[in-house]
Design a protein around this motif. Structure first.
Motif, PDB file in Angstrom:
ATOM      1  N   UNK A   1      27.517  16.791   8.229  1.00 29.89           N
ATOM      2  CA  UNK A   1      27.246  15.243   8.766  1.00 29.89           C
ATOM      3  C   UNK A   1      26.755  15.364  10.288  1.00 29.89           C
ATOM      4  N   UNK A   2      25.865  14.945  10.512  1.00 30.75           N
ATOM      5  CA  UNK A   2      25.278  14.819  11.864  1.00 30.75           C
ATOM      6  C   UNK A   2      25.787  13.953  12.542  1.00 30.75           C
ATOM      7  N   UNK A   3      25.988  14.316  13.998  1.00 26.08           N
ATOM      8  CA  UNK A   3      26.717  13.348  14.690  1.00 26.08           C
ATOM      9  C   UNK A   3      25.710  12.511  15.697  1.00 26.08           C
ATOM     10  N   UNK A   4      25.601  11.560  15.772  1.00 22.17           N
ATOM     11  CA  UNK A   4      24.678  10.528  16.661  1.00 22.17           C
ATOM     12  C   UNK A   4      25.436   9.901  17.493  1.00 22.17           C
ATOM     13  N   UNK A   5      25.011   9.930  19.120  1.00 19.53           N
ATOM     14  CA  UNK A   5      25.528   9.253  19.968  1.00 19.53           C
ATOM     15  C   UNK A   5      24.559   8.031  20.197  1.00 19.53           C
ATOM     16  N   UNK A   6      24.848   6.591  20.197  1.00 17.12           N
ATOM     17  CA  UNK A   6      24.075   5.766  20.589  1.00 17.12           C
ATOM     18  C   UNK A   6      24.776   4.836  21.750  1.00 17.12           C
ATOM     19  N   UNK A   7      23.953   4.832  22.637  1.00 19.78           N
ATOM     20  CA  UNK A   7      24.342   4.367  24.156  1.00 19.78           C
ATOM     21  C   UNK A   7      23.682   3.071  24.115  1.00 19.78           C
ATOM     22  N   UNK A   8      24.302   1.857  23.803  1.00 24.50           N
ATOM     23  CA  UNK A   8      23.781   0.353  23.889  1.00 24.50           C
ATOM     24  C   UNK A   8      24.523  -0.486  24.469  1.00 24.50           C
ATOM     25  N   UNK A  30      29.639   5.369  19.868  1.00 23.15           N
ATOM     26  CA  UNK A  30      29.146   4.328  20.619  1.00 23.15           C
ATOM     27  C   UNK A  30      29.532   4.394  22.082  1.00 23.15           C
ATOM     28  N   UNK A  31      28.537   4.274  23.076  1.00 18.79           N
ATOM     29  CA  UNK A  31      29.125   4.056  24.307  1.00 18.79           C
ATOM     30  C   UNK A  31      28.216   2.789  24.804  1.00 18.79           C
ATOM     31  N   UNK A  32      28.764   2.218  25.747  1.00 16.91           N
ATOM     32  CA  UNK A  32      28.160   0.906  26.437  1.00 16.91           C
ATOM     33  C   UNK A  32      27.505   1.124  27.784  1.00 16.91           C
TER      34      UNK A  32
END
Length: 228
Positions: A1-8, A30-32
Motif C-alpha cells: 500500500x503506497x503512502x501519500x502525504x497530502x498537505x492542504x 494529511x498535514x495542514x
C-alpha cells in the motif's frame, strides 16, 4: 500500500481527498501547515507528496525546494491559480505534475497511479546505439558500419561508446582521459589523441578533415549524429 502525504490547508477538501484515496487503496497522511511538511518528508518520506501551493507559513513551492535534493519520489502540486508562470515555476523546482482546483477525483487518481508506476519502473540500461549506418552493441561489443563488421580493440570500443553515449555533445580531453585512463589529464599525455586517430581511421573518417569524430576546438571531441 503506497503512502501519500497530502498537505492542504482547506480541511474540508483535505478530508474529501483523503477519504477518496483511502477508498482506492492508499494510506494517506494529511498535514495542514507547510512548515510541518518539510520535517515530515525528511523524516518519513512518503511514496508520493501532494502539496497545495498556497499554504500558511510555508508555501508548496518552498516545501518542494527545501526537500527536493534528498526526496526523489513524485511531487504533485494543487492550486487554484491557473497561471503559466506557476506551471513553469513548479516544474522548474522539481514538481512532477500540476493540478488546478477544483479537482476531479478520478483525474487525481489517474495522475497518482501514473507517477507511482513510473517511479517503480527500473531504469533500463542502454545496450545499443545506432546512427545512420553505424551500429554499436555494447553487450556483444560489436560495431558495424554499412553492414560491415568493424574490428576494434577494447580501448577503441570504450572510446567509441563513450562518445556515442554523448553524441552531438563535445567531450573534453580531460573527461575522456579520466574515463579511459582513470586519472586526471596532465596536459602532456597524448594517448587519447592517438586512440581518437586510430578510431577515425577504422570508421573511415576523413583524417585530414574529420567529420565523423569531430575536433571541437577548445572543447574536445564529438561524435556526429548525422555523418553515418
Amino acid at each position: 500500500m503506497a503512502n501519500i502525504l497530502l498537505v492542504e490547508d482547506d480541511e474540508r477538501l483535505a478530508k474529501l481527498i483523503k477519504d477518496f484515496l483511502k477508498q482506492n487503496g492508499f494510506d494517506v497522511t494529511v498535514l495542514h501547515q507547510g512548515d510541518h511538511a518539510i520535517d515530515y518528508i525528511k523524516k518519513s518520506p512518503p511514496d508520493l507528496a501532494i502539496l497545495d501551493v498556497m499554504l500558511p507559513k510555508v508555501d508548496g513551492f518552498s516545501i518542494c525546494k527545501a526537500v527536493r535534493t534528498t526526496y526523489h519520489q513524485p511531487i504533485l502540486f494543487l492550486t487554484a491559480k491557473d497561471s503559466d508562470f506557476d506551471h513553469v515555476l513548479g516544474l522548474e523546482i522539481g514538481a512532477d505534475d500540476y493540478l488546478i482546483k477544483p479537482i476531479e477525483p478520478h483525474v487525481l487518481l489517474a495522475r497518482i497511479n501514473t507517477r507511482l508506476r513510473r517511479q517503480s519502473l527500473p531504469e533500463q540500461p542502454i545496450e545499443s546505439l545506432s546512427f545512420g549506418e553505424l551500429f554499436i552493441d555494447k553487450t556483444a561489443r560489436k560495431v558495424m558500419l554499412a553492414e560491415q563488421d568493424i574490428e576494434l580493440t577494447s580501448h577503441e570500443f570504450e572510446l567509441l561508446w563513450l562518445l556515442a553515449e554523448h553524441a552531438g555533445e563535445p567531450q573534453s580531453r580531460d573527461f575522456i582521459h579520466q574515463k579511459m585512463i582513470g586519472r586526471e589529464y596532465d596536459g602532456l599525455d597524448r594517448s587519447v589523441d592517438v586512440r581518437v586517430s586510430r578510431l577515425r581511421k577504422k570508421l573511415h573518417d576523413n583524417l585530414a578533415q574529420p567529420y565523423r569524430i569531430i575536433t571541437v576546438w577548445g572543447k574536445g571531441y564529438m561524435l556526429s549524429k548525422t555523418a553515418w
